[in-house]
Enzyme design. Sequence first.
Site, short mmCIF file in Angstrom:
data_model
loop_
_atom_site.label_atom_id
_atom_site.label_comp_id
_atom_site.label_asym_id
_atom_site.label_seq_id
_atom_site.Cartn_x
_atom_site.Cartn_y
_atom_site.Cartn_z
N ALA A 155 0.82 -1.22 0.00
CA ALA A 155 0.00 0.00 0.00
C ALA A 155 0.85 1.27 0.00
CB ALA A 155 -0.94 0.01 1.21
N LYS A 168 3.16 2.08 2.90
CA LYS A 168 3.31 2.56 4.28
C LYS A 168 4.64 3.29 4.48
CE LYS A 168 3.03 -1.46 6.17
NZ LYS A 168 2.93 -2.21 4.89
N THR A 169 5.72 2.70 3.99
CA THR A 169 7.04 3.32 4.18
C THR A 169 7.11 4.65 3.45
OG1 THR A 169 8.07 1.14 4.35
CG2 THR A 169 9.52 3.00 3.90
N LYS A 181 10.14 0.84 13.14
CA LYS A 181 9.72 -0.29 12.31
C LYS A 181 9.96 -1.56 13.12
CE LYS A 181 8.73 -2.33 8.26
NZ LYS A 181 7.44 -2.20 7.55
N SER A 224 10.72 -8.16 7.52
CA SER A 224 11.28 -9.34 6.86
C SER A 224 11.85 -8.89 5.52
CB SER A 224 10.22 -10.42 6.69
OG SER A 224 9.07 -9.92 6.05
N GLY A 279 3.11 -5.42 6.49
CA GLY A 279 1.97 -6.00 5.78
C GLY A 279 0.72 -5.14 5.95
N ASN A 318 -2.68 6.73 -1.30
CA ASN A 318 -1.38 6.65 -1.94
C ASN A 318 -1.56 6.08 -3.34
OD1 ASN A 318 1.47 6.67 -2.29
ND2 ASN A 318 1.53 4.49 -1.76
N SER A 349 4.29 9.78 -8.56
CA SER A 349 5.31 10.66 -9.11
C SER A 349 6.61 9.89 -9.29
CB SER A 349 5.55 11.86 -8.19
OG SER A 349 6.63 12.64 -8.66
#
Length: 227
Positions: free
Chosen positions: A13, A15-16, A37, A41, A119, A176, A207
Site C-alpha cells: 500500500a 506505508k514506508t 519499524k 522481513s 503488511g 497513496n 510521481s
Amino acid sequence: MKEFFITGTDTDAGKTHVTSLLLKLLAQHKKQAIGFKPLASGCEMAFDQLVNADALILMESATVSAKYDVINPFAFAPAIAPHIAAEQAGVTITADKLSSAYKNVKQQGADYILTEGAGGWALPISNTDYLYNWVKAEQLPVILVVGMKLGCLNHALLTAAHMQSMGINCIGWIANQVEPNMDEYQANLDSLKLRLPFPILAISPYSEQTPKLQIYKTLLENFALNT
C-alpha cells in the site's frame, strides 16, 4: 509526545513511502521526530547485522537518530510473513517484547514517534496474537494508508470495519496512488471519501520525481502543526 501507528490496506500500500513523507513534513516544521519499524522481513546483511530497506528509509527521513536495532528490533532475512520468519529463526515475538522495544524508542528524545506496521492491518506476530492487539494496548492513534489500485475499496472498508469493531482510534486515512494509470482513480477516491468512517488526511500522488503530499487540514490538526 505524539505517537501514531501507520498501517496499510495490504503489503504494497505504500506505508514506508507515506511514513517517510510524514517524517519529512515534521522536519519541515522543525519537529523532533523518529520512525519505528518493529517488524521487518526481507532483510539483508550489512555491517554485520540484518537490515531492512524500509527501516533505513525511516532513519534517513527522521530528525532524531538512533541505532539501527532500536528502530528495527525484529529483523528477518526471508521475505515472508514476520511470524513465520521468526519461527524459522527460533525467535518469539510477543506484545511484551514489542512494548519493551517501544520504550527504547521513547527514550530517544523525539516529540513525535511514527510506528510503521508490516503488511496489512491483520498481521500475526505469533500463532496466537496479532500486531493490532499491541497497537490497541499501547492506545496508539492509527493512520490508514490506502494503496490506490484495483481492490482498494474492499481492502479499505474491511480494514476500517475491523478497526471500528475493536474500538481503535483511527484518526484518518491517506490515499497513496501506487499506479500511474489506475482506471477511474478519481471515482475510487470519491467512493472512499464517501464510505470510509474517518476523514482523509492527505493524498500522495504518483510521481517519478520528488514525492509530494497533498495535505488536508485534519492532518495538521492531529499533528498539532501550525497552518
